[in-house]
Write a protein that holds these residues in place. Structure first.
Motif, PDB file in Angstrom:
ATOM      1  N   GLN A   1       0.859  -1.192   0.106  1.00  0.00           N
ATOM      2  CA  GLN A   1      -0.120   0.058  -0.042  1.00  0.00           C
ATOM      3  C   GLN A   1       0.868   1.142   0.265  1.00  0.00           C
ATOM      4  O   GLN A   1       2.227   1.189   0.303  1.00  0.00           O
ATOM      5  N   GLY A   2       0.201   2.437  -0.600  1.00  0.00           N
ATOM      6  CA  GLY A   2       0.986   3.647  -0.429  1.00  0.00           C
ATOM      7  C   GLY A   2       2.310   3.676  -1.254  1.00  0.00           C
ATOM      8  O   GLY A   2       2.380   3.270  -2.447  1.00  0.00           O
ATOM      9  N   ASN A   3       3.331   3.821  -0.603  1.00  0.00           N
ATOM     10  CA  ASN A   3       4.744   3.780  -1.098  1.00  0.00           C
ATOM     11  C   ASN A   3       5.444   2.623  -1.072  1.00  0.00           C
ATOM     12  O   ASN A   3       6.711   2.584  -1.402  1.00  0.00           O
ATOM     13  N   THR A   4       4.957   1.575  -0.575  1.00  0.00           N
ATOM     14  CA  THR A   4       5.637   0.187  -0.284  1.00  0.00           C
ATOM     15  C   THR A   4       5.624  -0.361  -1.545  1.00  0.00           C
ATOM     16  O   THR A   4       4.691  -0.528  -2.325  1.00  0.00           O
ATOM     17  N   TRP A   5       7.005  -0.997  -1.746  1.00  0.00           N
ATOM     18  CA  TRP A   5       7.215  -1.997  -2.912  1.00  0.00           C
ATOM     19  C   TRP A   5       8.516  -2.759  -2.664  1.00  0.00           C
ATOM     20  O   TRP A   5       9.276  -2.611  -1.702  1.00  0.00           O
ATOM     21  N   HIS A   6       8.556  -3.693  -3.622  1.00  0.00           N
ATOM     22  CA  HIS A   6       9.782  -4.723  -3.379  1.00  0.00           C
ATOM     23  C   HIS A   6      10.283  -5.166  -4.855  1.00  0.00           C
ATOM     24  O   HIS A   6       9.368  -5.020  -5.784  1.00  0.00           O
ATOM     25  N   ILE A   7      11.317  -5.790  -4.740  1.00  0.00           N
ATOM     26  CA  ILE A   7      11.857  -6.370  -6.039  1.00  0.00           C
ATOM     27  C   ILE A   7      11.123  -7.708  -6.023  1.00  0.00           C
ATOM     28  O   ILE A   7      11.012  -8.641  -5.092  1.00  0.00           O
ATOM     29  N   VAL A   8      10.510  -8.154  -7.110  1.00  0.00           N
ATOM     30  CA  VAL A   8       9.596  -9.175  -7.408  1.00  0.00           C
ATOM     31  C   VAL A   8      10.544 -10.427  -8.053  1.00  0.00           C
ATOM     32  O   VAL A   8      10.573 -10.142  -9.369  1.00  0.00           O
TER      33      VAL A   8
ATOM     34  N   VAL B   1      -5.982   9.447 -15.519  1.00  0.00           N
ATOM     35  CA  VAL B   1      -5.553   8.177 -15.510  1.00  0.00           C
ATOM     36  C   VAL B   1      -4.341   8.117 -14.580  1.00  0.00           C
ATOM     37  O   VAL B   1      -3.430   8.518 -14.668  1.00  0.00           O
ATOM     38  N   GLN B   2      -4.388   7.015 -13.790  1.00  0.00           N
ATOM     39  CA  GLN B   2      -3.519   6.582 -12.720  1.00  0.00           C
ATOM     40  C   GLN B   2      -2.621   5.295 -13.192  1.00  0.00           C
ATOM     41  O   GLN B   2      -3.228   4.297 -13.794  1.00  0.00           O
ATOM     42  N   ILE B   3      -1.254   5.133 -12.937  1.00  0.00           N
ATOM     43  CA  ILE B   3      -0.385   3.971 -13.080  1.00  0.00           C
ATOM     44  C   ILE B   3       0.429   3.630 -12.053  1.00  0.00           C
ATOM     45  O   ILE B   3       0.717   4.543 -10.866  1.00  0.00           O
ATOM     46  N   ASP B   4       0.999   2.485 -12.180  1.00  0.00           N
ATOM     47  CA  ASP B   4       1.885   2.041 -10.954  1.00  0.00           C
ATOM     48  C   ASP B   4       3.107   1.359 -11.458  1.00  0.00           C
ATOM     49  O   ASP B   4       3.267   0.505 -12.516  1.00  0.00           O
ATOM     50  N   TYR B   5       4.176   2.008 -11.026  1.00  0.00           N
ATOM     51  CA  TYR B   5       5.392   1.558 -11.424  1.00  0.00           C
ATOM     52  C   TYR B   5       6.171   0.563 -10.728  1.00  0.00           C
ATOM     53  O   TYR B   5       7.427   0.412 -10.581  1.00  0.00           O
ATOM     54  N   LEU B   6       5.181  -0.174  -9.982  1.00  0.00           N
ATOM     55  CA  LEU B   6       5.863  -1.333  -9.091  1.00  0.00           C
ATOM     56  C   LEU B   6       6.829  -2.300  -9.693  1.00  0.00           C
ATOM     57  O   LEU B   6       7.804  -2.775  -9.027  1.00  0.00           O
ATOM     58  N   LEU B   7       6.632  -2.627 -10.926  1.00  0.00           N
ATOM     59  CA  LEU B   7       7.248  -3.705 -11.562  1.00  0.00           C
ATOM     60  C   LEU B   7       8.505  -3.060 -12.185  1.00  0.00           C
ATOM     61  O   LEU B   7       9.380  -4.028 -12.807  1.00  0.00           O
ATOM     62  N   LEU B   8       8.525  -1.749 -12.437  1.00  0.00           N
ATOM     63  CA  LEU B   8       9.850  -1.403 -13.110  1.00  0.00           C
ATOM     64  C   LEU B   8      11.215  -1.729 -12.572  1.00  0.00           C
ATOM     65  O   LEU B   8      12.192  -1.959 -13.368  1.00  0.00           O
ATOM     66  N   PRO B   9      11.621  -1.652 -11.182  1.00  0.00           N
ATOM     67  CA  PRO B   9      12.889  -2.003 -11.034  1.00  0.00           C
ATOM     68  C   PRO B   9      13.129  -3.536 -11.222  1.00  0.00           C
ATOM     69  O   PRO B   9      14.245  -3.843 -11.589  1.00  0.00           O
ATOM     70  N   SER B  10      12.003  -4.447 -11.172  1.00  0.00           N
ATOM     71  CA  SER B  10      12.361  -5.854 -11.502  1.00  0.00           C
ATOM     72  C   SER B  10      12.487  -6.195 -12.906  1.00  0.00           C
ATOM     73  O   SER B  10      13.525  -6.718 -13.219  1.00  0.00           O
ATOM     74  N   PHE B  11      12.035  -5.218 -13.725  1.00  0.00           N
ATOM     75  CA  PHE B  11      11.864  -5.456 -15.082  1.00  0.00           C
ATOM     76  C   PHE B  11      13.398  -4.968 -15.466  1.00  0.00           C
ATOM     77  O   PHE B  11      14.005  -5.598 -16.233  1.00  0.00           O
ATOM     78  N   MET B  12      14.208  -3.956 -14.717  1.00  0.00           N
ATOM     79  CA  MET B  12      15.348  -3.366 -15.436  1.00  0.00           C
ATOM     80  C   MET B  12      16.414  -4.122 -14.902  1.00  0.00           C
ATOM     81  O   MET B  12      17.493  -4.332 -15.356  1.00  0.00           O
TER      82      MET B  12
ATOM     83  N   SER C   1      10.333 -13.632  -8.687  1.00  0.00           N
ATOM     84  CA  SER C   1       9.791 -14.398  -9.871  1.00  0.00           C
ATOM     85  C   SER C   1       9.462 -13.530 -11.037  1.00  0.00           C
ATOM     86  O   SER C   1       9.768 -14.119 -12.227  1.00  0.00           O
ATOM     87  N   VAL C   2       9.357 -12.507 -11.187  1.00  0.00           N
ATOM     88  CA  VAL C   2       8.974 -11.648 -12.243  1.00  0.00           C
ATOM     89  C   VAL C   2      10.475 -11.224 -12.844  1.00  0.00           C
ATOM     90  O   VAL C   2      10.632 -11.452 -14.122  1.00  0.00           O
ATOM     91  N   VAL C   3      11.327 -11.065 -12.037  1.00  0.00           N
ATOM     92  CA  VAL C   3      12.823 -10.991 -12.490  1.00  0.00           C
ATOM     93  C   VAL C   3      13.313 -11.956 -13.430  1.00  0.00           C
ATOM     94  O   VAL C   3      13.881 -11.985 -14.572  1.00  0.00           O
ATOM     95  N   LEU C   4      13.089 -13.186 -12.913  1.00  0.00           N
ATOM     96  CA  LEU C   4      13.493 -14.497 -13.639  1.00  0.00           C
ATOM     97  C   LEU C   4      12.660 -14.672 -14.815  1.00  0.00           C
ATOM     98  O   LEU C   4      13.095 -14.890 -16.102  1.00  0.00           O
ATOM     99  N   LEU C   5      11.404 -14.509 -14.909  1.00  0.00           N
ATOM    100  CA  LEU C   5      10.632 -14.572 -16.168  1.00  0.00           C
ATOM    101  C   LEU C   5      10.873 -13.561 -17.090  1.00  0.00           C
ATOM    102  O   LEU C   5      11.191 -13.936 -18.258  1.00  0.00           O
ATOM    103  N   ALA C   6      11.109 -12.148 -16.585  1.00  0.00           N
ATOM    104  CA  ALA C   6      11.468 -11.110 -17.529  1.00  0.00           C
ATOM    105  C   ALA C   6      12.751 -11.297 -18.207  1.00  0.00           C
ATOM    106  O   ALA C   6      12.932 -10.897 -19.325  1.00  0.00           O
ATOM    107  N   ALA C   7      13.779 -11.857 -17.454  1.00  0.00           N
ATOM    108  CA  ALA C   7      15.024 -11.980 -17.940  1.00  0.00           C
ATOM    109  C   ALA C   7      15.008 -12.990 -19.018  1.00  0.00           C
ATOM    110  O   ALA C   7      15.754 -12.828 -20.218  1.00  0.00           O
ATOM    111  N   PHE C   8      14.221 -14.157 -18.914  1.00  0.00           N
ATOM    112  CA  PHE C   8      14.176 -15.149 -19.934  1.00  0.00           C
ATOM    113  C   PHE C   8      13.464 -14.628 -21.207  1.00  0.00           C
ATOM    114  O   PHE C   8      13.947 -14.663 -22.263  1.00  0.00           O
ATOM    115  N   PHE C   9      12.410 -13.888 -20.975  1.00  0.00           N
ATOM    116  CA  PHE C   9      11.710 -13.266 -22.241  1.00  0.00           C
ATOM    117  C   PHE C   9      12.356 -12.287 -22.867  1.00  0.00           C
ATOM    118  O   PHE C   9      12.215 -11.950 -23.956  1.00  0.00           O
ATOM    119  N   GLU C  10      13.209 -11.433 -22.110  1.00  0.00           N
ATOM    120  CA  GLU C  10      13.829 -10.122 -22.727  1.00  0.00           C
ATOM    121  C   GLU C  10      14.802 -10.860 -23.531  1.00  0.00           C
ATOM    122  O   GLU C  10      15.252 -10.286 -24.671  1.00  0.00           O
TER     123      GLU C  10
END
Length: 348
Positions: A78-85, A285-296, A87-96
Motif C-alpha cells: 500500500q502507499g509507497n511500499t514496494w519490493h523486487i519481485v 489516468v493513474q499508473i503504478d511503477y511497481l514492476l519497473l525495478p524488477s524489469f530493469m 519471480s518476475v525478474v526470472l521470467l522477464a530475464a528469459f523473455f527479454e
C-alpha cells in the motif's frame, strides 16, 4: 559493380560479410574490445534506469499510485511500499533475452503471465513500454556494434528507411490504440489477447513454411505490418515484435538485420507510447511503477547478451528459430488466456 553498390546501401551486408570472414561460430564468439566496451555502456544505461525505476516505484507523483491488484493486496503493498519481485525478474530475464535475440516475446508472452499472477494492466503495460523503449534503443546500438546491421544516413540505407516507415506508422497506431482502449472504449482484455494469439499463430506458421527461401525485398509491405504491430503494442504492451519481425522476413529482409530493425523500431514506438501515457496522466489516468525495478534488473544483462548471440549463430539458424519461437509464444498466449475465453463463452 551495380549489385555491390545496391548491397552497400542495404545495411544488412555487414552481417553477411562477417559470416563470410568469420565462418565458424567459434570465430564469431570472440568479441573485440570496442564491442566489450559497448556492452559495458549498455549495462550502465540499464542501471541508471533501474535507479529511476526505484524512485518511481515509490509513487513520487500524484498520478502514480499503488494499484490494489490481487498481487498488491496479497502482499500488503500500500502507499509507497514496494519490493523486487524475484519471480518476475526470472521470467522477464528469459523473455527479454528471447525478445532481443529473436525479435519478440517480452510483452507478448510476459503480459498474460503477469495478469494471471495477479497484476493489473496499469501495473504492466506502462512499465513494459519503458523497458522496451530503453532495451530497444540500446539493443539497436549493440546490434550495430556486434556487426548484425549498419545504420547509414548518407546515403540512407534500407535499414534506416525501414526504421522511419515502421516507426512513424507504429507511433500513429499506438496513439490510437492507447487512447481508444484505455480512455474511450472498454474492450474486454481476454478478446484482445485471443486476437493477438491467433495473429501470432498465423504469422509464425506462414514464416516457418515460407521464410527459409530468399524472398524479393518489398518494403511497402511493412506499412500494414507496422500499423498492426503498433495497435497491438498500445493495447497490451505486446504483439509488436512478432508482427514486425515476421513481417520483415516475409518482406524479404535478412533475419539478423530484421532483428536489429525490430529493436530500434520497438524502442522508438515504446518511447513514443510513454509520452502518450504521460499525457493521459493529466486527464485522470493513474499508473503504478511497481514492476519497473524488477524489469530493469532482468534487462540489465539479458538485453546485452542477445545481440551478441545473434552475431554468433548463423543466419540460417535464425530463419528457423525466429518463426518457431513465434509459434511457442502463440502457444503460451493461448494457454494463459484459455480459462478466460472459456469463462466468457459460458457466460461467466
Amino acid at each position: 559493380m551495380e549489385n555491390t553498390t545496391n548491397q552497400k546501401l542495404a545495411g544488412w551486408e555487414v552481417a553477411r560479410d562477417l559470416e563470410g570472414k568469420k565462418k565458424t561460430v567459434w570465430e564469431r564468439m570472440i568479441p573485440e574490445w570496442r564491442q566489450m566496451r559497448a556492452a559495458l555502456g549498455g549495462v550502465g544505461v540499464f542501471f541508471l534506469v533501474f535507479l529511476l525505476g526505484c524512485w518511481l516505484a515509490g509513487n513520487p507523483f500524484e498520478p502514480t499510485v499503488r494499484i490494489q491488484s490481487p498481487y498488491s493486496v496479497a502482499h500488503g503493498l500500500q502507499g509507497n511500499t514496494w519490493h523486487i519481485v524475484w519471480s518476475v525478474v526470472l521470467l522477464a530475464a528469459f523473455f527479454e533475452f528471447m525478445d532481443a535475440s529473436a525479435g519478440m516475446g517480452f510483452g507478448t508472452a510476459l503480459t498474460p503471465i503477469l495478469l494471471v499472477l495477479g497484476f493489473d494492466p496499469k501495473q504492466i503495460v506502462p512499465v513494459v513500454m519503458i523497458q522496451q523503449g530503453v532495451a530497444g534503443l540500446v539493443g539497436a546500438f549493440l546490434h550495430r556494434e556486434f556487426e548484425n546491421v549498419e545504420w547509414k544516413f548518407k546515403p540512407m540505407s534500407e535499414t534506416v528507411k525501414l526504421w522511419f516507415i515502421i516507426g512513424v506508422v507504429g507511433c500513429l497506431a499506438v496513439t490510437v490504440s492507447i487512447v481508444g482502449i484505455y480512455k474511450i472504449l472498454h474492450v474486454d482484455k481476454v478478446w484482445i489477447k485471443l486476437y493477438v494469439a491467433a495473429l501470432l499463430l498465423v504469422m509464425g506458421g506462414a514464416s516457418l513454411f515460407q521464410g527459409r527461401k530468399e524472398r524479393p525485398y518489398r518494403p511497402k509491405r511493412m506499412i500494414g505490418f507496422a500499423a498492426l504491430a503498433g495497435f497491438n503494442k498500445g493495447v497490451g504492451g505486446g504483439g509488436y515484435g512478432p508482427v514486425v519481425t515476421i513481417g520483415g522476413l516475409l518482406a524479404g529482409v535478412p533475419v539478423k538485420s530484421m532483428l536489429a530493425v525490430t529493436a530500434i523500431c520497438e524502442g522508438t514506438v515504446s518511447t513514443f507510447s510513454i509520452i502518450v501515457w504521460l499525457a493521459l496522466l493529466t486527464s485522470g489516468v493513474q499508473i503504478d511503477y511497481l514492476l519497473l525495478p524488477s524489469f530493469m534488473i532482468a534487462t540489465m544483462f539479458s538485453a546485452i547478451a542477445a545481440p551478441y548471440m545473434t552475431r554468433v549463430f548463423p543466419e540460417k539458424l535464425w530463419k528457423i528459430v525466429v518463426p518457431a519461437y513465434c509459434l511457442v509464444v502463440a502457444a503460451i498466449c493461448f494457454w494463459k488466456i484459455a480459462p478466460g475465453v472459456i469463462a466468457k463463452l459460458s457466460g461467466g
